[in-house]
Design a protein around this motif. Structure first.
Motif, mmCIF file in Angstrom:
data_model
loop_
_atom_site.group_PDB
_atom_site.id
_atom_site.type_symbol
_atom_site.label_atom_id
_atom_site.label_comp_id
_atom_site.label_asym_id
_atom_site.label_seq_id
_atom_site.Cartn_x
_atom_site.Cartn_y
_atom_site.Cartn_z
ATOM 1 N N THR A 182 -0.822 -5.653 -52.313
ATOM 2 C CA THR A 182 -0.333 -6.858 -52.990
ATOM 3 C C THR A 182 -0.131 -6.621 -54.482
ATOM 4 O O THR A 182 0.930 -6.934 -55.031
ATOM 5 N N SER A 183 -1.162 -6.090 -55.140
ATOM 6 C CA SER A 183 -1.095 -5.929 -56.591
ATOM 7 C C SER A 183 0.118 -5.107 -57.005
ATOM 8 O O SER A 183 0.782 -5.433 -57.995
ATOM 9 N N PHE A 231 -6.471 -16.006 -56.578
ATOM 10 C CA PHE A 231 -7.072 -14.675 -56.660
ATOM 11 C C PHE A 231 -6.450 -13.964 -57.870
ATOM 12 O O PHE A 231 -5.241 -14.078 -58.099
ATOM 13 N N ALA A 234 -5.363 -11.149 -58.506
ATOM 14 C CA ALA A 234 -4.219 -10.238 -58.277
ATOM 15 C C ALA A 234 -2.892 -10.919 -58.616
ATOM 16 O O ALA A 234 -1.923 -10.263 -58.984
ATOM 17 N N SER A 257 0.021 -18.158 -54.104
ATOM 18 C CA SER A 257 -0.348 -17.567 -52.814
ATOM 19 C C SER A 257 0.017 -18.526 -51.689
ATOM 20 O O SER A 257 -0.153 -19.746 -51.841
ATOM 21 N N PHE A 269 -7.333 -17.992 -51.259
ATOM 22 C CA PHE A 269 -8.441 -17.165 -50.761
ATOM 23 C C PHE A 269 -9.776 -17.893 -50.761
ATOM 24 O O PHE A 269 -10.660 -17.594 -49.981
ATOM 25 N N ASP A 299 2.317 -14.505 -53.095
ATOM 26 C CA ASP A 299 1.294 -13.550 -52.656
ATOM 27 C C ASP A 299 0.907 -14.000 -51.245
ATOM 28 O O ASP A 299 0.331 -15.081 -51.074
ATOM 29 N N ILE A 354 -0.950 -12.308 -48.837
ATOM 30 C CA ILE A 354 -1.950 -11.508 -48.128
ATOM 31 C C ILE A 354 -2.945 -12.360 -47.334
ATOM 32 O O ILE A 354 -3.491 -11.891 -46.337
ATOM 33 N N GLN A 355 -3.168 -13.602 -47.735
ATOM 34 C CA GLN A 355 -4.105 -14.423 -46.949
ATOM 35 C C GLN A 355 -3.416 -15.177 -45.812
ATOM 36 O O GLN A 355 -4.070 -15.946 -45.097
ATOM 37 N N HIS A 386 -4.369 -4.868 -45.130
ATOM 38 C CA HIS A 386 -5.719 -4.691 -44.577
ATOM 39 C C HIS A 386 -6.437 -5.983 -44.213
ATOM 40 O O HIS A 386 -7.599 -5.945 -43.827
ATOM 41 N N LYS A 387 -5.774 -7.130 -44.354
ATOM 42 C CA LYS A 387 -6.447 -8.385 -43.979
ATOM 43 C C LYS A 387 -5.854 -8.886 -42.655
ATOM 44 O O LYS A 387 -6.149 -8.314 -41.607
HETATM 45 C C1 LIG Z 1 -4.869 -13.935 -52.431
HETATM 46 C C2 LIG Z 1 -5.180 -12.481 -52.614
HETATM 47 N N1 LIG Z 1 -4.303 -11.684 -53.251
HETATM 48 C C3 LIG Z 1 -4.529 -10.353 -53.408
HETATM 49 C C4 LIG Z 1 -5.683 -9.755 -52.922
HETATM 50 C C5 LIG Z 1 -5.899 -8.281 -53.069
HETATM 51 O O1 LIG Z 1 -4.734 -7.598 -53.408
HETATM 52 P P1 LIG Z 1 -4.544 -6.035 -53.140
HETATM 53 O O2 LIG Z 1 -3.788 -5.926 -51.843
HETATM 54 O O3 LIG Z 1 -3.738 -5.578 -54.289
HETATM 55 O O4 LIG Z 1 -5.903 -5.415 -53.124
HETATM 56 C C6 LIG Z 1 -6.638 -10.564 -52.266
HETATM 57 C C7 LIG Z 1 -7.913 -10.055 -51.714
HETATM 58 O O5 LIG Z 1 -8.395 -8.991 -51.822
HETATM 59 C C8 LIG Z 1 -6.371 -11.949 -52.104
HETATM 60 O O6 LIG Z 1 -7.239 -12.739 -51.473
#
Ligand SMILES: Cc1ncc(COP(=O)(O)O)c(C=O)c1O
Length: 402
Positions: free
Chosen positions: A90-91, A116, A118, A168, A172, A197, A199-200, A222-223
């Motif tokens: 994500t980052s 989050f 990030a 997001s 999170f 974002d 990832i969640q 990885h989530k």
């Molecule tokens: C909303 C959110 N964004 C980003 C991340 C992490 O980002 P990256 O994939 O860069 O580790 C997390 C959790 O680790 C998250 O909960």
């Protein structure tokens, strides 16, 4: 290809047969890191074995596998394969867009308080580098109904100068599912672009970049996609990619970047155009293992279907939430199903220390997490309601000793 794994059982909702090594009796930490299934392990072993046997020749096999991964991610998101870049997570995607966006000094970026980090830090760094202004809006506005949040966002956009809103899809810390489609419509109306974002959400909560009106989307694998850390992707709507500045470009960002390695003399040049596509951010060598894992993981997700996964987890959480309330927990789950994700976040009963409670649950074989002091349960497709008695017994015992 090597990752075909017909001798393994087919993934089925509520069946953890593909996770025989998983130690926790009840694994509710998919919002942190998912354990890799046997399919993912098999894909990783096949990748490293292919490199071990063929060296550079393996590159071509896995280049093709990456092309397939882009197709699968595009199918998952409702995008075109050319709108997908493979990244480290994500980052990386947030930083790429923050550095390459065609900013003008004085532009405003709208962010949300409670996100989050990030999805905050790279925008702050871009603000310092490009002379931007950031505005933090409260997420609290969306917690009971989405309307107050959307009203405040509209007023902010109407005030003018906003080039980008970054949010997001799922929060999170609360599990709040944001009204992305409505946010996108407001952005479009006021000439701003939307960065998500994901990832969640991605892999467990439905999302469609075209229907939802998303311009940029970053995600790690990885989530809820259940791949491994260090491999993710970035979506950039093609119409937006054309305007990006190639501030993160590297040797693989050019048109025909590897020709000089195979075509004989006279092909080494430094002036080949940079691709004006999402994958311009793929600057150097790829994460072959991570993307092999992600490829296998996305196939599992597509096979089960995100809608079906979401419904399966919603039914699990519908059963768990009242049992937690009965025990004095305060649920942060949205009252409207449209505001819910696959994360159930709760505050412990009055006077209970969340750190001690979390530790006591871990000691009883329940994997959960405590982001910013909230107890977060995040099941996924392998979890089944059959494990709820074990989970509730562990919670009762943890409450007794915490
Ligand atoms: C909303 C959110 N964004 C980003 C991340 C992490 O980002 P990256 O994939 O860069 O580790 C997390 C959790 O680790 C998250 O909960």
């Amino acid at each position: 290809m090597e990752h075909i794994t017909d001798d393994l059982p087919a993934p089925r909702l509520g069946d953890r047969g593909l996770f025989p090594d998983l130690e926790a009796a009840v694994y509710l930490n998919h919002a942190a890191i998912s354990p890799p299934s046997r399919r993912i392990q098999r894909a990783l072993h096949a990748c490293i074995a292919t490199y071990a046997a063929r060296g550079v020749e393996a590159f071509f096999t896995y280049n093709q596998q990456r092309a397939e991964l882009r197709q699968d991610l595009a199918a998952l998101l409702g995008a075109d394969a050319g709108e997908i870049a493979l990244t480290s997570g994500t980052s990386a995607g947030v930083i790429d867009v923050a550095l390459c966006f065609p900013w003008r000094a004085g532009d405003r970026v709208v962010l949300f308080d409670g996100e989050f980090p990030a999805n905050i830090t790279p925008w702050q760094r871009a603000a310092a580098a490009f002379d931007l202004r950031t505005t933090l809006l409260p997420l609290e506005d969306y917690m009971r109904s989405h309307a107050p949040g959307l009203e405040r966002l509209e007023a902010t956009l109407r005030a003018g100068g906003v080039r980008l809103v970054a949010v997001s899809s799922v929060q999170f810390r609360t599990g709040l599912r944001m009204p992305i489609r409505e946010i996108a419509a407001l952005c479009r109306e006021h000439g701003a672009e939307l960065f998500v974002d994901a990832i969640q959400g991605c892999g467990a909560t439905p999302l469609d970049v075209e229907a939802d009106g998303i311009d940029y989307l970053a995600c790690g694998g990885h989530k809820h996609l259940m791949g491994v850390e260090g491999a993710g992707f970035l979506y950039v709507r093609q119409a937006r990619a054309a305007a990006l500045r190639p501030n993160v470009a590297g040797w693989l960002s050019h048109e025909e970047p590897v020709g000089f390695l195979v075509q004989g003399p006279g092909h080494l040049r430094y002036d080949r155009p940079i691709r004006q596509r999402a994958d311009m951010v793929e600057a150097g060598g790829w994460n072959a293992l991570g993307h092999a894992a992600l490829g296998a993981a996305v196939k599992v997700t597509l096979g089960l279907g995100v809608e079906a996964i979401h419904a399966h987890v919603a039914a699990y959480l519908d059963a768990l939430e009242p049992a937690l309330r009965e025990r004095g927990f305060r649920s942060l789950r949205h009252p409207d199903p449209a505001g819910r994700s696959t994360l159930l976040c709760v505050l412990p009963p009055e006077g209970r220390d969340v750190v001690a409670l979390h530790r006591a649950l871990g000691a009883r074989g329940v994997a959960s997490s405590i982001p910013d002091g909230v107890l977060r349960f995040a099941p996924h497709w392998p979890n089944s309601q059959g494990e709820l008695p074990t989970l509730l017994a562990a919670i009762d015992a943890a409450l007794a000793d915490a």
